[in-house]
Each structure stands twice: as structure tokens, then as C-alpha cells.
Design an enzyme around this catalytic site. Sequence first.
Site: not given
Length: 482
Positions: A190, A128, A183, A186-187
Site C-alpha cells: 500500500e 483491511s 497483512k 499488504h500495508n
Amino acid sequence: MKGDIGVIGLAVMGQNLILNMNDHGYKVVAHNRTAEKVDEFLQGPAKGTNIVGAYSLQELVDKLESPRKIMLMVRAGDVVDSFIDKLVPLLDKGDIIIDGGNTNFPDTNRRVATLKEKGIHFIGSGVSGGEEGARFGPSIMPGGSPEAWPFVKPIFQAISAKTENNEPCCDWVGNDGAGHFVKMVHNGIEYGDMQLITEAYQFMKDGLGMTHDEMQSVFIEWNKTELNSYLVEITSDILGYKDTDGEPLVEKILDTAGQKGTGKWTGINALDMGIPLTLITESVFARCLSSLKDQRVEAEELFGKKESIVEGDKQVWIEALRQALLASKIISYAQGFMLMREASNENGWDLNYGNVALMWRGGCIIRSAFLSNIRDAYDIDPELSFLGSDSYFKGILENSMSAWRKVAAKSMEVGIPMPSMTSALTFLDGYTTARLPANLLQAQRDYFGAHTYERVDKPKGEFFHTNWTGKGGDVSSTTYNS
Ligand code: NBP
């Protein structure tokens, strides 16, 4: 001298990662499906470096030190499978393939398992930070075959972002698709962080009637508080950016949000695992709603434009909004970590949540000061089931409660849509209520479908059925949770 690592895929991420590896003293062999791009790279950004090109997969394999480490930075999906299929016959047992793209984690689970049978190690790694992160220090989240990690670790930890204490924002996440799972979360987070910021912007713009320069100043000030983060920082820049005619560029951008799927995957996984990931999922739906532009325009005509004016002391509202944003953000991360905990338990990944927070501390889009506090919370209690129970976060939630309720209530009153901030508050109200109305729901299920219920005055696991009308039979449905 042979190469330390090979990278396939010379688009923005691949090129920048290669240059980053080169800066750290690694000899990189670069390959791309379209061979001209190898020459363009070698004669362009890679000129004068130790980077070497390979025009075929055989040449790439021949130019690498054993065990070979080959990183794919290509479009996720079939392209990755196709490269794996072509590489495997050229590789030796013990060689390592790394997929650094935005892959959906079940694909990584599958690839780790099938390559293991062939003696090839596979790492699925979230990367990222976009172009700049890749070039100067991304957050890297690797998982897969643990045997491969010692060979890849020095390179990945060298090129990754570092915290203020010089700790690498990269560590082993876990087996199988654990790296890509983290990940993905994480997104999703976000998506949540971005949506929360946009809700605050709309409240300030439509409710408080603030100018873009005023809003920019607010975000600059917020960035000096617990909200200090990359996304708050870039928001202040965006709000201050003027188009060629001197007007704020942001108001000329069509209000239709795009998405590439990682937020959706996070929501789907939460539903599959039964985790109430309400904030991220609302944020995905907010993007879906935004894309119904034509329908929204028609509906506003049909229902009439709302006068969303918020009366009262502007400074008091701005501070209330800041507290509502911070509290909602805590709920978003708390839900994200609940999802990772469930996935870790279901898959036997043994995730280290403090390390995950550390990996997100620098280099990535959600980087923020706040993540250090999350790391501290998991240092104190590695098995913390709800982040909001940690004393630091509990204190913020309690102190923000009244302001958060005021903002949520006002948004409903004047018609400013704030799906993520309000759903976060509703979640916390539900999570902190010992007795919810699900007793009535269970009664309804048993009434119409003989689905049975447990009783508060009997041990858990004992199921009862009532013949509510006197007309139904006494046979109950099988009890299971899906
Ligand atoms: P892209 O996602 O645009 O992929 C470009 C690369 O894929 C090129 O090397 C291209 O080769 C190759 N490729 C494609 Br497209 N179709 C192919 C095919 N059928 N056969 C062989 N090769 C093919 O590049 P990127 O934006 O650098 O991203 C790389 C990975 O990193 C992606 O998985 C992305 O989701 C992920 N990621 C991107 C970002 C970002 O900010 N861009 C951030 C984090 C992660 P060609 O040159 O021959 O067409």
C-alpha cells in the site's frame, strides 16, 4: 440462545465488524473496556439488531457458545496481551482468541505458542479495508492455530469482501504469525502503490504543468486500464475535490506524510531476510524525507528552486507515465511476493500466493484488477520466484521499458524526485543482469578483511583468499552470511 462470537473493542473497526456479522445472521456479544461505550453502541448503531452487550469479561465469556470465539479489535501491543491475560483464566481448553488488530507478527508467533501451552487456540488476523470494509466486507487474512480455523471460517468468509466470482477475500494463510505477516506486506505494498501515484502526480503537476481537472481526467482514464484500482479511483476524486474557495483542497494539505509503522516493519523484515524490497523501502523513506519539511524549505532556498519543466507532447508523456507506473507497480508486487516467499520458507508457513492475491482482490486498500492477474500467474506456477517472469507481466515490463526509461531519465534531468519509479527500474536492471560488479566488491572485502571469495571457475562453496599486497598473512576470516 448463546452468542456465536464475542468482540472486544467498540471503536470504528470493532463496531463495524460486529454490525457486519449481525447482518450475516451471527449473534454477537459486544464488550469494551469503557462500559459506557457498550450502552452507546447498543442504543445507537446496534439498536434493533440481535447484538447483545457484556459489561465484564466474565459476562462476555458466560454469554458465548462453546468453543468460545472472542475477537479483539483493540489497539495493538500491550493492550492485546493485557486482555489475553485477563481472558485466559475465564476460558476452557479449546476456546479461541482472535486478534484482528494491526499486530506485528512476532507478537502473534509468541502468543500462539504461549496460549498453545494453555490449551487455548489463537488466531492473528489481518483485517483491511478501514471503516467501510469492516462494515460491508473487509479483506481478512487469518493465521495462527490451524485447529481453530474450522470454527471461525464460516463467520469470517461470510463477512469478508467477495470477488466478482463471489469468492471470499478471506482464507487460511498459515501457522503462527503468517496472517499478520501477510497483512504487514499488504500495508507495505500500500505504501508503494501510494508513493508511485504521488510521483506520477508530481510529474504531471510540476513537469507537465497540468491543472487539477486535467490530472483528475487522467486518473479517471487510467482507472479504465490495467491500473484499475481503489487507490487510483480515490486519487481522481481527491484531485477533483475543491475547497470552499473553489481551489483544489489537495494543495492546501501540508506535504508531510504520516506513518503508523507497518511499512517500516516490512522494510526491516526485508533487510533481516536479505530480500531486495527496494520499492516499498524507498516509499517509507520518501515519507521520512517528507517529514523533514523545515529542512527542505531551507534547502530549497539554499540550492535554489528547480525549474522542473518537461518539454514535448503532453499526451505522449502521460502515456509514458502510465506505463512507468504500471511497470513499477509490477516490480513492487514482485518484491513483496519475494519477501513472502522467503518468510514462508524460513517459517515453514507453506503460503499459497494465489490465495494471498485473491484475499487482496476485494475489500482492502490495495484492491485492484491487477491482483487477478497475479492470482493467475501463481495458478500457472505456484512456486514462481519472480512475478515479472510470468508471461503476462513479462510482456508488460518489456512493452513499457522504453517509456519507463524515458520517464526515469527525464525526472533525473529536470529534478523531479521519483524514488520509487526509478528504484524499481534499477532493481529490474540489476535482477536481469547475469554478472553484477559484486566480484569487485568481494575482492575489496578480501583485500582489506581477508573475507574470502568464490571463483567462477571453481565449485560454489569453495572459498579462496589472496594475499593482495604481499604484506598480509594467509589466514582468512571465517566465511558466513549475516
Ligand atoms: P483503536 O486502535 O483506536 O483502539 C480502540 C480500542 O482499544 C477501544 O476499544 C479502546 O477502549 C481500546 N483500548 C485502548 Br486504545 N487502550 C486500552 C487499554 N489500555 N486497555 C483496554 N482497552 C484499550 O480502534 P480501531 O481504529 O477500531 O482499530 C482496532 C484495531 O484494528 C487496531 O489494532 C488497528 O490498528 C486495527 N485496524 C484499524 C483500521 C482502521 O482503519 N482504523 C484498519 C485495519 C486495522 P476504550 O474505548 O475503553 O478506550
